[in-house]
Scaffold this motif. Structure first.
Motif: not given
Length: 121
Positions: A37-38, A40-42, A44-45, A82, A86, A93, A95-96
């Motif tokens: 999950d983490t 994936e967030e990295i 996606a940014r 990561y 944060q 924080s 994520v955009r």
């Protein structure tokens, strides 16, 4: 204290194996779902899928170190770094904001010494 940890969603610490292609070679990586999950967030940014992120990290680590003794452990550390960066407010924080837009030197100089340590290699 332990209740904070033992009451975690069991699905977060179940391991999942994913197949990825690195330089045309299919390999598998097994990580706990929270790490996936983490990552994936990295990714996606920066507009990347997890396989794209893993391939990028692999290439950059190989260039930096010359070898990759334990890639799964490296990915776990990436996810924890990561999140720690944060919390330390060295990485926004929001994520955009893409990771690639951040100044790595500035991020690491603002980090606690344990997070900022760099290998001699």
């Amino acid at each position: 204290m332990c209740q904070i940890f033992v009451r975690a969603n069991p699905q977060s610490y179940e391991a999942t194996t994913r197949s990825i292609r690195l330089h045309g070679v299919v390999t598998s990586v097994r990580l706990e779902n929270l790490f996936w999950d983490t990552l994936e967030e990295i990714g996606a940014r920066d507009g990347m899928t997890v396989p794209q992120l893993l391939s990028t990290l692999y290439d950059e680590l190989l260039t930096h170190r010359g070898d990759i003794p334990n890639y799964s452990s490296f990915l776990r550390v990436c996810a924890l770094r990561y999140l720690s960066l944060q919390v330390a407010q060295c990485i926004p924080s929001d994520v955009r904001i893409p990771i690639r837009s951040l100044n790595a030197h500035a991020v690491l100089s603002g980090a606690r010494s344990g997070l900022a340590q760099v290998s001699a290699r």
